[in-house]
Enzyme design. Structure first.
Site, PDB file in Angstrom:
ATOM      1  N   ARG A  54      14.496  20.940 -13.449  1.00  0.00           N
ATOM      2  CA  ARG A  54      14.962  22.275 -13.063  1.00  0.00           C
ATOM      3  C   ARG A  54      16.385  22.249 -12.526  1.00  0.00           C
ATOM      4  NH1 ARG A  54       9.507  23.731  -9.871  1.00  0.00           N
ATOM      5  NH2 ARG A  54       9.988  21.633  -9.174  1.00  0.00           N
ATOM      6  N   LYS A 156       1.345   9.182 -10.522  1.00  0.00           N
ATOM      7  CA  LYS A 156       0.449   9.558  -9.454  1.00  0.00           C
ATOM      8  C   LYS A 156       1.118  10.612  -8.581  1.00  0.00           C
ATOM      9  CE  LYS A 156       0.165   6.929  -5.663  1.00  0.00           C
ATOM     10  NZ  LYS A 156       1.150   6.865  -4.569  1.00  0.00           N
ATOM     11  N   ASP A 185      -0.346   3.318 -12.387  1.00  0.00           N
ATOM     12  CA  ASP A 185      -0.479   2.862 -11.005  1.00  0.00           C
ATOM     13  C   ASP A 185       0.416   1.627 -10.955  1.00  0.00           C
ATOM     14  OD1 ASP A 185      -1.205   1.263  -8.770  1.00  0.00           O
ATOM     15  OD2 ASP A 185      -3.022   2.456  -8.577  1.00  0.00           O
ATOM     16  N   HIS A 186       1.540   1.721 -10.257  1.00  0.00           N
ATOM     17  CA  HIS A 186       2.529   0.640 -10.410  1.00  0.00           C
ATOM     18  C   HIS A 186       2.020  -0.701  -9.886  1.00  0.00           C
ATOM     19  CE1 HIS A 186       3.658   1.554  -6.221  1.00  0.00           C
ATOM     20  NE2 HIS A 186       4.260   0.375  -6.200  1.00  0.00           N
ATOM     21  N   LYS A 190       2.339  -5.263 -11.208  1.00  0.00           N
ATOM     22  CA  LYS A 190       2.812  -6.388 -10.393  1.00  0.00           C
ATOM     23  C   LYS A 190       2.227  -7.687 -10.937  1.00  0.00           C
ATOM     24  CE  LYS A 190       3.207  -3.689  -6.119  1.00  0.00           C
ATOM     25  NZ  LYS A 190       4.613  -3.701  -5.722  1.00  0.00           N
ATOM     26  N   GLU A 224       2.674  -1.727   5.354  1.00  0.00           N
ATOM     27  CA  GLU A 224       4.099  -1.438   5.165  1.00  0.00           C
ATOM     28  C   GLU A 224       4.741  -1.314   6.540  1.00  0.00           C
ATOM     29  OE1 GLU A 224       5.049   1.283   1.641  1.00  0.00           O
ATOM     30  OE2 GLU A 224       3.211   2.102   2.446  1.00  0.00           O
ATOM     31  N   ASP A 243      -2.644   8.423  -0.796  1.00  0.00           N
ATOM     32  CA  ASP A 243      -1.400   7.792  -1.230  1.00  0.00           C
ATOM     33  C   ASP A 243      -1.600   6.336  -1.666  1.00  0.00           C
ATOM     34  OD1 ASP A 243       1.441   7.863  -1.617  1.00  0.00           O
ATOM     35  OD2 ASP A 243       1.695   6.727   0.242  1.00  0.00           O
ATOM     36  N   HIS A 248      -3.916   2.320  -5.385  1.00  0.00           N
ATOM     37  CA  HIS A 248      -3.532   0.903  -5.340  1.00  0.00           C
ATOM     38  C   HIS A 248      -4.667   0.018  -4.808  1.00  0.00           C
ATOM     39  CE1 HIS A 248       0.201   2.739  -6.180  1.00  0.00           C
ATOM     40  NE2 HIS A 248       0.652   2.874  -4.949  1.00  0.00           N
TER      41      HIS A 248
END
Ligand code: BG6
Length: 500
Positions: A54, A156, A185-186, A190, A224, A243, A248
């Site tokens: 946009r 996601k 899903d990153h 990995k 984290e 989240d 994950h």
């Protein structure tokens, strides 16, 4: 096409359409991943990108952003970016798609992208269904002239609970078949997450002990040290369960606990993951309260730097009830895992960043060493370190050198960095993009899988939906609220303290 383990080096000719092209995810993850593939010679020469968003940009502004977002881009990326085109428009507007179709035809003519399409939905989630429907209405859900595929990559969050995930699936399935859909899903991209499969199924020594007879408990930690950064507005609508846990954590859990697949392809691996998720106990809302802890960070200190509390973050309500920490006590009800507690936790503003899976084994049936001899002995534990300092360590008892007979826990360590010299793509995006372009769905999340993961977390969302919802607090820089310790203490267990 399934060829897990041996992806072709170069992708087939295709035009990639990036919805959400001016957004944060595009800039932080997708463009750098494309640049990585380009500079490593892994993209077809017949490739280009059309951005749609946009934001009122022109082609040149999109190109400038694509250069600015990639630190140390090589010449191949610079040359590729010259081709990029951009459509500014609303996702619901006919004009947007009319223009897109013109640009796709031009891409086929100018860059021989051969009618192949990869649509990437990196927009706000509210637009996912709308864009998929619009693509179908414009016949963009099938390949262009002479093309072989039209695929849809979806970011996601895929829904915000079971009901909305099912509704999203229904809308997307009206536009694309399941085998055209690649839900990202990153974590699945990995290296170390994929290495769980190698460790378990390429070695004979682990599998015989990978069950309730030998494993006493499993702990999965996704910690984290960062807070919500500039994503406070989004995070307020999500929280840690949506989240991180629904996606994950569930992916890591499924790969760690599933049965051996009979093949390393998309169907076999995903069938086993779904089977495992189907065996995860779904509590009643009352049980969910008892088996979970949710909490939010207060101000505190991380690495000697003062950091503010969640409610003081930009975009966050001063009365926010959103959780930034979750701990759950799960059960997997099958022959392999019955009775083994599966503890999972995730949080922001914890002491340091670490993702790990720890399998703690039963203690020996009889310990011949008395108290003084064995005070520092802990149960055998196998730790799969997903990030950072990727590796695997086995903790066991060894005799302390000297005349006195004392045993103490020591660790045998495998470190990725010292065994493999190649640079790894640690955030997972280059690998996943490359796989989607090649049509390999093995590392993507199937519809039944995403729905089952929501079915598992839904009771917690329901249980917590009351005002106050059992929200606890913890100081930034600590391992979470004290009550999370009690969740394990009841069974005589304790959380590990992962090393930095
Ligand atoms: C994302 C979450 O999916 O994963 C973020 O939305 C989180 O909140 C991130 O920070 C963690 O990813 P990684 O690869 O840094 O562990």
């Amino acid at each position: 096409m399934n060829h897990y383990g041996s992806p072709p080096e170069r992708t087939p000719p295709l035009a990639m359409v990036l919805f959400g092209a001016s957004g944060d995810l595009t800039s932080r993850k997708i463009l750098p991943a494309l640049a990585n593939l380009a500079d490593n010679g892994r993209l077809s020469e017949n490739f280009t990108v059309i951005g749609v968003a946009r934001t009122v940009w022109d082609d040149e502004q999109f190109r400038q952003a694509a250069l600015a977002d990639v630190a140390n881009a090589g010449p191949t990326w610079r040359a590729l970016v010259e081709r990029f085109r951009y459509v500014a428009g609303e996702y619901a507007s006919q004009e947007t798609f009319d223009r897109l179709k013109v640009l796709l035809a031009e891409a086929d003519a100018n860059y021989k992208t051969a009618g192949n399409r990869l649509y990437y939905l990196a927009t706000v989630p509210e637009a996912f269904a709308m864009v998929a429907e619009a693509l179908a209405k414009e016949n963009c859900n099938v390949p262009g002239d002479g093309g072989e595929f039209a695929r849809l990559v979806v970011e996601k969050p895929y829904g915000r609970d079971l009901g909305s995930a099912i509704a999203l699936d229904e809308a997307v399935h009206k536009a694309f078949n399941e085998d055209q859909i690649f839900r990202i899903d990153h974590y699945m991209g990995k290296e170390t997450v994929q290495n769980v499969l190698a460790l378990r199924f390429a070695n004979a020594v682990f599998e015989p002990i990978w069950n309730r007879r030998y494993v006493e408990q499993v702990q999965i930690t996704v910690a984290e040290s960062l807070g919500v950064e500039h994503r406070g507005g989004f995070y307020e609508t999500a929280g840690a369960l949506r989240d991180i846990v629904q996606n994950h954590v569930m992916q890591v859990l499924a790969l760690t606990l599933m049965e051996p697949p009979t093949g390393m392809d998309a169907r076999h691996i995903r069938d086993e993951k779904v089977k495992l998720l189907n065996a995860v106990d779904i509590p009643t809302p009352d049980e969910a309260v008892d088996k979970s802890v949710r909490a939010q960070y207060l101000g505190g200190e991380i690495d000697n730097v003062a950091v503010s509390g969640y409610r003081q973050e930009e975009g966050v309500s001063p009365e926010s009830e959103t959780e930034t920490y979750v701990a759950l006590r799960l059960r997997v009800e099958n022959w392999r895992w019955a009775g083994v507690p599966i503890y999972v936790r995730t949080g922001k503003r914890l002491p340091h960043r670490v993702t790990e899976v720890a399998l703690q084994f039963h203690s020996v049936p009889f310990l011949a060493f008395d108290g003084a001899m064995s005070r520092q002995l802990r149960p055998n534990t196998l730790v799969l370190r997903i990030q950072p300092q990727e590796g695997i360590s086995l903790h066991f008892g060894a005799k302390v050198p000297g005349e006195a007979f004392r045993v103490q826990s020591v660790a045998m360590n495998f470190e990725y960095a010292s065994s493999f010299q190649e640079t790894k793509e640690t955030d997972g995006y280059p690998r996943l993009l490359h796989d989607a372009m090649n049509g390999d769905a093995t590392l993507f999340i199937r519809s039944d899988e995403v729905q089952q993961a929501w079915r598992i977390v839904d009771p917690y969302l329901q249980a917590w939906s009351e005002p106050g919802g059992g929200l606890h607090f913890y100081n930034a820089g600590t391992w979470g609220p004290h009550i999370a310790e009690l969740l394990l203490e009841r069974s005589g267990d304790a959380w590990r303290t992962p090393t930095p």
